[in-house]
Structures are given as structure tokens and as C-alpha cells.
Scaffold this motif. Sequence first.
Motif, PDB file in Angstrom:
ATOM      1  N   LEU A 149      31.831   2.020  70.526  1.00 38.69           N
ATOM      2  CA  LEU A 149      31.427   1.478  69.289  1.00 38.69           C
ATOM      3  C   LEU A 149      31.928  -0.155  70.330  1.00 38.69           C
ATOM      4  O   LEU A 149      31.265  -1.115  69.496  1.00 38.69           O
ATOM      5  N   LEU A 150      32.541  -0.322  70.460  1.00 43.93           N
ATOM      6  CA  LEU A 150      33.687  -1.927  71.386  1.00 43.93           C
ATOM      7  C   LEU A 150      32.239  -2.368  72.038  1.00 43.93           C
ATOM      8  O   LEU A 150      31.955  -3.316  72.240  1.00 43.93           O
ATOM      9  N   GLU A 192      29.071  -2.043  71.277  1.00 44.85           N
ATOM     10  CA  GLU A 192      28.008  -2.348  70.553  1.00 44.85           C
ATOM     11  C   GLU A 192      28.080  -3.213  69.502  1.00 44.85           C
ATOM     12  O   GLU A 192      27.193  -4.078  69.439  1.00 44.85           O
ATOM     13  N   LEU A 193      29.878  -3.774  69.632  1.00 45.32           N
ATOM     14  CA  LEU A 193      30.483  -4.313  68.606  1.00 45.32           C
ATOM     15  C   LEU A 193      29.709  -5.938  69.962  1.00 45.32           C
ATOM     16  O   LEU A 193      29.469  -6.700  69.034  1.00 45.32           O
ATOM     17  N   GLY A 194      30.594  -5.304  71.060  1.00 50.14           N
ATOM     18  CA  GLY A 194      30.889  -6.415  71.745  1.00 50.14           C
ATOM     19  C   GLY A 194      31.965  -7.234  71.787  1.00 50.14           C
ATOM     20  O   GLY A 194      32.747  -7.216  70.993  1.00 50.14           O
ATOM     21  N   SER A 242      32.921 -10.664  70.005  1.00 52.24           N
ATOM     22  CA  SER A 242      32.673 -10.672  69.024  1.00 52.24           C
ATOM     23  C   SER A 242      34.383  -9.754  68.307  1.00 52.24           C
ATOM     24  O   SER A 242      34.798  -9.569  67.333  1.00 52.24           O
ATOM     25  N   SER A 243      34.464  -8.381  69.175  1.00 53.57           N
ATOM     26  CA  SER A 243      35.590  -7.730  69.025  1.00 53.57           C
ATOM     27  C   SER A 243      36.889  -8.827  68.505  1.00 53.57           C
ATOM     28  O   SER A 243      38.134  -8.864  68.314  1.00 53.57           O
ATOM     29  N   ARG A 254      36.825 -11.304  66.148  1.00 49.72           N
ATOM     30  CA  ARG A 254      37.789 -10.686  64.818  1.00 49.72           C
ATOM     31  C   ARG A 254      38.870  -9.810  64.976  1.00 49.72           C
ATOM     32  O   ARG A 254      39.307 -10.581  63.942  1.00 49.72           O
ATOM     33  N   CYS A 276      38.567  -0.923  64.359  1.00 49.15           N
ATOM     34  CA  CYS A 276      37.802  -1.239  62.458  1.00 49.15           C
ATOM     35  C   CYS A 276      38.541  -1.011  61.625  1.00 49.15           C
ATOM     36  O   CYS A 276      38.689  -1.402  60.304  1.00 49.15           O
ATOM     37  N   THR A 326      40.547  -5.978  59.437  1.00 53.07           N
ATOM     38  CA  THR A 326      39.391  -6.392  58.672  1.00 53.07           C
ATOM     39  C   THR A 326      39.956  -7.071  57.308  1.00 53.07           C
ATOM     40  O   THR A 326      41.013  -7.687  57.357  1.00 53.07           O
TER      41      THR A 326
END
Length: 392
Positions: free
Chosen positions: A278-279, A281-283, A286-287, A290, A366, A369
Motif C-alpha cells: 500500500l505504501l 502504491e501510494l508512493g 505522497s505519503s 499527506r 490510512c 485523513t
Amino acid sequence: MASSVLRVAPPEELLRPLAVPERLLLGPGPSNVPRRIQAAGARQLLGHMHPEVLQVMDEIKAGIQYAFQTQNRLSLAVSGTGHCAMEAALVNLLEQGDTVLVAINGIWGQRAADIARRLGANVCELLKLPGKYFTPQDIEQGLVQHRPLVLFITHGESSTGVLQPLEGLGELCHRHGCLLLVDAVASLGGAPVFMDQQEIDVLYSGSQKVLNAPPGSAPISFSERAREKLLRRKTKPPSFYLDMGCLANYWGCDGEPRRYHHTAPINSFFSLREGLALLAELGLESSWERHRANCILLCRGLLDMGLELFVEEEEARLPTITTVRVPEGYNWKDITAFLMDNHGMEIAGGLGPTVGKVLRIGLMGCNSTRANVERVLGALRDALQRCHRSRL
């Protein structure tokens, strides 16, 4: 007939179905587990030497190299939590009488010093007040004074909410003949770390924070400098379970045929693999962004409520875990209990040197947010209004 000799009856509580509530975990960890990672952990077991499991382990190694930004071949996950990785790093690097310099500005430096003393190392402490970080000048002064073989420092100090700058520390350590050991349990994936570029010799983390996997497997990586020190040991590491030579073989890091070392937590590896996926895929960038953006949003909201942040310098605030001073006249236990009971939400009090002084709010993986920022701010407003009768 055999039952007549039993003196302990089946526990009544085990004859009832397991009951686990749903909660939003916004403390310092663990964080909530996404359904994809839950599904991975619920898969049927395979044997720990099956080729499919060894393939998953290889994928975990690649994920660790990406998350750490390293090409170290000795990169793997120990079968245990972040504490286990800390112990693995120290038990392999240190021999009795070795000098280690431990930078202490929170509980994790304290824990590392405790472990090193148990190993018979000569432990020297470099101290900062909780909420503060170490400058390169602080580090160099300690290196010159104590001439250690290893420097331990915490990148993300979850007990105080401090993000430690790492730039230049590896080069500084190497100039003084010292290895750099970094704890990134609370920061990996939430704040930039570049193991190779920053010349970090040993880096470790955990599965249960930004990676959003259950606790139980902990990424760790050793540079070539660190690996060479392991090979030069005069004595075997005092822990067979955490012996990096044995683990390196089981994880396929030494080029030799893999041999059985221990029965690994297979389903924990499945979960960790998905957390790393998942990390990826997000990059990473980007993580990092965020977490930075949501931390800024949370801090502004807390300040707008009239609350005081524990870490004064904005750049020194850990993006994954924010510390806010307990408002005067309030009991932190009342606030955390109110959120748990009335909002189904966990935030935590202080830990180690910050017990009774701060509340800790975690936004990791996750859970980082904008919606969760707004939710925790609303819950805190409610708590501060409703808990006023419980003021000390």
C-alpha cells in the motif's frame, strides 16, 4: 475417566464468543488495519519454508528497501514488534565493554540505554529536555568526548512528538569512527528518511503505525559498514533468536541456501507485505506530504481551541504523532476516557517523561485523513466542554 483427574475446569469466559469493539485508533499506535491487510492476515497458513512464503519474504525485503530508501542486502523483518527490532540492533552491534552513545530526549533513548546496559556495554548518555532535538554540534561534542562505536538516536520520538533531523549525522559519525543506529518506528512512511543518502548504518521500524499492519513483524536494515562489524564480532550475539547471521540466511540475504531458523509468524508477514505494498502504491513522497498536511491541519485546529502544543518549533513536530499539553485544571485520564466512551476513539496520554503532561494524537497511514482531523478536533471540543465538572 480421564476427566475425573482434572482440577481446573474449562474457563467460562472462553466458552463465550470473542467480543472486540470497533474503535478509531488515533493514539500513538497501533493504528487501524485496512480491510485489504486484514484479509491478507486472515489467509490460510503455509509452512515457513514453503517457496510461496519465501517469495513473500523476498517481496517484503524489496518493500523495506523502498521504504528505507536503501540498497542494503541485509534488509529483513524480525519476528517481533519494534521493541524486538531495537533489541536486535543492539544485541548484534554491541559486545561487552563496547561504548555506545545514546541520545535521550524521550522514552526510546531510555529504553535503548537500558538494553545496552543489560548487554554489558559502556553506555554514555547525551541528554535533551523532552520536546527538544539534538543539533549536529550536540552530537559532535558527544562523539569527541566519549568516542563511541555506536550512536543511537530516535528519528520519531513518539513519547514527546519530536522529529529528529538526521541530515549530516551519518557523515559525522563515520568521521569519528562510529556507526549510526536510528529508531524510525513512529516515523517511517510519515516523514522523509533516506538510509543510504543519510549514511545510516542500522535503521529499524515497526509494522503497526504508518504501515497499518498488526504488530508482530519489524523491518530492519544493516549497511555494509554495520554488516562488517557483525562479521568482526569476537563473540556470538547473546540471543540466538535475534542472531542476524542466522536471520540473514533465513531471509536469503547471504547468498547461501536458506535454512530453518525459527517458525516465523507467517500471517504477520502476509500483513506486512500488504502494508508495504500500500505504501509503494501510494508512493513515499505522497505519503510524506499527506502526513505533513494533516499534521499542520491538526495543529492549527488545536491552537484555535486555545490549546498549547508541546513541541514549540513547527519543523520539529513529528507528522505522525502530535503532542498537546493537558489543559490546566483538567485530568488527562478524564479526557481520554470521555473520547473512548462517547466517541469510540482512542487518543493517549503521555509516556515516560511526558506522563501527565501531554495528550498524544496519532494520524498514521490510512488514519491520516482530513476527516479524522475534523473528527478528533470535534471530539476534543466536546470533551473539554463536558469534562469541566471533573477538573482537579
